[in-house]
Scaffold this motif. Structure first.
Motif, short mmCIF file in Angstrom:
data_model
loop_
_atom_site.label_atom_id
_atom_site.label_comp_id
_atom_site.label_asym_id
_atom_site.label_seq_id
_atom_site.Cartn_x
_atom_site.Cartn_y
_atom_site.Cartn_z
N THR A 46 0.87 -1.28 -0.11
CA THR A 46 0.10 -0.14 -0.15
C THR A 46 0.93 1.25 0.13
O THR A 46 1.93 1.27 0.40
N LEU A 47 0.45 2.10 -0.81
CA LEU A 47 1.37 3.54 -0.74
C LEU A 47 0.62 4.53 -0.12
O LEU A 47 -0.58 4.66 0.31
N ARG A 52 1.07 8.50 -3.24
CA ARG A 52 0.21 8.66 -4.53
C ARG A 52 0.21 10.02 -5.13
O ARG A 52 0.15 10.00 -6.27
N ARG A 53 0.29 11.01 -4.14
CA ARG A 53 0.15 12.45 -4.67
C ARG A 53 1.24 12.59 -5.50
O ARG A 53 1.23 13.21 -6.73
N SER A 56 0.95 10.93 -9.04
CA SER A 56 0.07 11.69 -9.89
C SER A 56 0.63 12.75 -10.55
O SER A 56 0.11 13.06 -11.57
#
Length: 105
Positions: A46-47, A52-53, A56
């Motif tokens: 899991t990140l 994740r940002r 992205s």
């Protein structure tokens, strides 16, 4: 009461047999699972939200860079041929057709 204890004994025996069958099925599943090459107990990483940002934002930057390159790169100057070069090509083509027509006669 004797009858009841006999029923309990039969239930215990059936329970033990069922547990043995479950163990055999589990072993069969494990053997077949190892044949496919993937382990069934594979955990996904899991990140964090921050990671994740970052991913992205990096992807959006790549898309923006790609879209700006395609807009500026599309306006290439047209290649122009000189009149002399066009005359040479036309003369060569006429000679080819003359050769083809000479074979037909």
């Amino acid at each position: 009461m004797a009858n009841l204890s006999g029923v309990v004994q039969q239930l215990k025996k059936a329970h033990a047999e069922a547990q043995g069958e479950v163990k055999r099925l589990g072993a069969a599943l494990a053997a077949l699972g190892s044949l496919t090459g993937r382990s069934p107990a594979r955990k996904r990483r899991t990140l964090s939200a921050a990671a994740r940002r970052k991913i992205s934002l990096a992807q959006k930057a790549r898309w923006a860079k790609r879209s700006t390159n395609t807009q500026t790169g599309a306006a290439r100057p047209k290649r122009k041929m000189s009149a002399a070069a066009r005359r040479k090509i036309a003369a060569a083509q006429r000679a080819r057709w003359a050769k083809v027509n000479a074979r037909k006669k």
